[in-house]
Design an enzyme around this catalytic site. Structure first.
Site, mmCIF file in Angstrom:
data_model
loop_
_atom_site.group_PDB
_atom_site.id
_atom_site.type_symbol
_atom_site.label_atom_id
_atom_site.label_comp_id
_atom_site.label_asym_id
_atom_site.label_seq_id
_atom_site.Cartn_x
_atom_site.Cartn_y
_atom_site.Cartn_z
ATOM 1 N N HIS A 191 2.132 12.389 -2.472
ATOM 2 C CA HIS A 191 3.563 12.148 -3.244
ATOM 3 C C HIS A 191 4.178 13.220 -1.856
ATOM 4 C CE1 HIS A 191 2.887 11.193 -7.364
ATOM 5 N NE2 HIS A 191 1.983 11.758 -7.207
ATOM 6 N N ASP A 201 5.705 11.264 0.213
ATOM 7 C CA ASP A 201 6.723 10.017 0.974
ATOM 8 C C ASP A 201 7.913 9.910 0.143
ATOM 9 O OD1 ASP A 201 5.810 8.609 -1.594
ATOM 10 O OD2 ASP A 201 5.336 6.977 -1.169
ATOM 11 N N GLY A 240 -4.897 2.333 -8.428
ATOM 12 C CA GLY A 240 -3.630 3.256 -7.779
ATOM 13 C C GLY A 240 -4.597 3.211 -6.220
ATOM 14 N N SER A 295 -2.345 -1.888 -6.218
ATOM 15 C CA SER A 295 -2.585 -3.566 -6.312
ATOM 16 C C SER A 295 -0.443 -4.102 -6.674
ATOM 17 C CB SER A 295 -3.139 -4.000 -7.969
ATOM 18 O OG SER A 295 -2.043 -3.171 -8.660
ATOM 19 N N SER A 296 0.362 -3.274 -7.225
ATOM 20 C CA SER A 296 1.701 -3.702 -6.947
ATOM 21 C C SER A 296 2.463 -4.418 -5.583
ATOM 22 C CB SER A 296 2.272 -2.573 -7.834
ATOM 23 O OG SER A 296 2.168 -1.513 -7.572
ATOM 24 N N ASP A 354 3.769 2.037 0.633
ATOM 25 C CA ASP A 354 1.959 1.502 -0.334
ATOM 26 C C ASP A 354 3.025 0.203 0.832
ATOM 27 O OD1 ASP A 354 1.518 3.652 -1.860
ATOM 28 O OD2 ASP A 354 1.793 2.919 -3.294
HETATM 29 C C1 GLA Z 1 2.756 6.051 -5.692
HETATM 30 C C2 GLA Z 1 4.064 5.623 -5.179
HETATM 31 C C3 GLA Z 1 3.109 5.816 -4.052
HETATM 32 C C4 GLA Z 1 3.574 7.267 -3.678
HETATM 33 C C5 GLA Z 1 1.953 8.143 -4.307
HETATM 34 C C6 GLA Z 1 1.919 9.355 -3.847
HETATM 35 O O1 GLA Z 1 0.954 5.097 -4.753
HETATM 36 O O2 GLA Z 1 3.864 4.215 -5.022
HETATM 37 O O3 GLA Z 1 5.251 5.676 -3.295
HETATM 38 O O4 GLA Z 1 4.538 7.913 -4.121
HETATM 39 O O5 GLA Z 1 2.848 7.020 -6.066
HETATM 40 O O6 GLA Z 1 1.708 9.803 -2.970
#
Ligand code: GLA
Length: 390
Positions: free
Chosen positions: A30, A32, A120, A123-124, A166
């Site tokens: 959290h 980014d 988590g 995958s998206s 991601d």
């Molecule tokens: C998700 C979001 C990322 C990041 C994480 C938490 O994966 O897609 O951009 O904020 O949560 O670190």
């Protein structure tokens, strides 16, 4: 994959395959969207998309996992609206490509993924990046522009105000390396990890309904923190700019919850730097300690953990050979990541499965994380995994 493609679409003439990996984030959670630092690893779990031109003006998407085929007139893609369906990700990407000046040619696509959905492990983003490459079908696009385009697809179409981590790691991953990303400059450096450790992801197999709304709430709370801190420090543009000392000097002026959210982000950013330094020195004990501090901060200050994640972390910490453990990704379910000695992996997997089964009557999936290359075209079709049963 060629045989499966032919079976589905009648011909595999001109078929090409593109791959984009999922990720596990080692530390920097959290941070980014607060323009701070993250340290993810691209995985060997990935989404593969086979594509070939179609002659009838249609764009077709077939998901092996969903066993579902969807089609549109390629010419109509720009006008589609979100459907709260898995196709929102690829359609969102198609719309961003159109906006960026890349016409979408009619094509048949076959989607195969080894990234478990809702785990988590991103995958998206793997679906977005592999779709973008498949729809580009070899047309060049700068890697950073590719990651940002996929992030915009998620903002504009899937309506999640996610950070860049991601999509970025899916594009820029590297074998044997973690990647430290500076989410403000959007530059990165490769971080070689000490040789005598491995990272294992353990999947809670749950994704609480709260995840999407709580994510948006956290983004808003961080913006509120910045606005409050600016009263005293007007030069602060994001939580990235705030030192722990500065935060402590204004914390009492912020709503209590907002102050705790900010404390997580500010301390987490510092932990990424400390972790990278500890890794360079081979200080495994400190690396492990930082992972646990990160988890506690996410659990108590940021409040994005859940009982299943806390259970997995606490169970892991009691196992021999484990240095540290934490939740990874957005939270409210999904996976933990644990750093441990290679010789301890087998016992770790068994003990975690046994304990989780006893507590939640569910077997958790356990993945040994192998840092892998970022997205690209797959030249050798033999390297593509076989279809996964849904
Ligand atoms: C998700 C979001 C990322 C990041 C994480 C938490 O994966 O897609 O951009 O904020 O949560 O670190």
């Amino acid at each position: 994959m060629k045989t499966d493609f032919r079976k589905l679409y009648g011909s595999a003439e001109g078929m090409r395959v593109f791959r984009a990996p999922g990720r596990v984030n080692l530390i920097g959670e959290h941070t980014d969207y607060n323009l701070g630092f993250v340290l993810p690893v691209a995985l060997d779990l990935a989404t593969y998309i086979a594509t070939a031109p179609s002659a009838d003006g249609k764009l077709r998407l077939y998901s092996e996992f969903r066993q579902e085929l969807r089609e549109w007139n390629a010419a109509d893609l720009g006008a589609l609206t979100p459907q709260r369906h898995w196709t929102d990700y690829p359609v969102g990407v198609a719309q961003e490509l159109l906006r960026a000046g890349f016409p979408i040619a009619p094509a048949n696509l076959l989607i195969r993924s080894t990234v478990p959905e809702g785990s988590g492990l991103s995958s998206s983003a793997a679906l977005e990046v592999s779709t973008a490459l498949a729809l580009l079908a070899g047309r060049p696009l700068d890697p950073l522009a590719l990651a940002r385009l996929c992030q915009r697809a998620e903002h504009n179409f899937a309506r999640i105000p996610c950070g860049i981590m991601d999509q970025y790691i899916s594009v820029f991953g590297r074998e044997h390396s973690a990647v430290e990303i500076d989410c403000r400059s959007l530059g990165h450096r490769f971080v070689e990890l000490p040789p005598d450790i491995v990272f294992v992801a353990v999947n809670t197999m749950v994704k609480h309904a709260l995840a999407g709304s709580a994510y948006k709430e956290r983004v808003a709370e961080c913006a509120a923190a910045v606005a409050g801190i600016q009263q005293k420090f007007p030069e602060v543009a994001s939580l990235r700019d705030v030192s722990p000392e500065q935060l402590e000097s204004v914390a009492h002026t912020l709503p209590e919850v907002v102050a705790r959210r900010a404390r997580h982000v500010v301390t987490e950013d510092a932990r990424v730097g400390q972790y990278v330094e500890a890794s360079a020195r081979g200080d495994l004990a400190l690396m492990g300690k930082l992972l646990v501090e990160s988890h506690r901060s996410l659990q108590h200050d940021y409040e994005v953990s859940c009982p299943e994640l806390d259970f997995l972390v606490d169970t892991a910490l009691a196992i021999d050979g484990v240095f540290g453990s934490r939740m990874t990704g957005g939270g409210f379910g999904g996976c933990t990541v644990t750093m441990l000695r290679p010789h301890a992996v087998e016992r770790f997997g068994e003990e975690m499965a046994r304990a989780y089964q006893r507590q939640y009557q569910t077997s958790p999936q356990v993945y040994v994380c192998r840092p892998s290359a970022g997205a690209g075209e797959v030249g050798d079709f033999a390297a593509i995994p076989a279809a996964i049963a849904p």
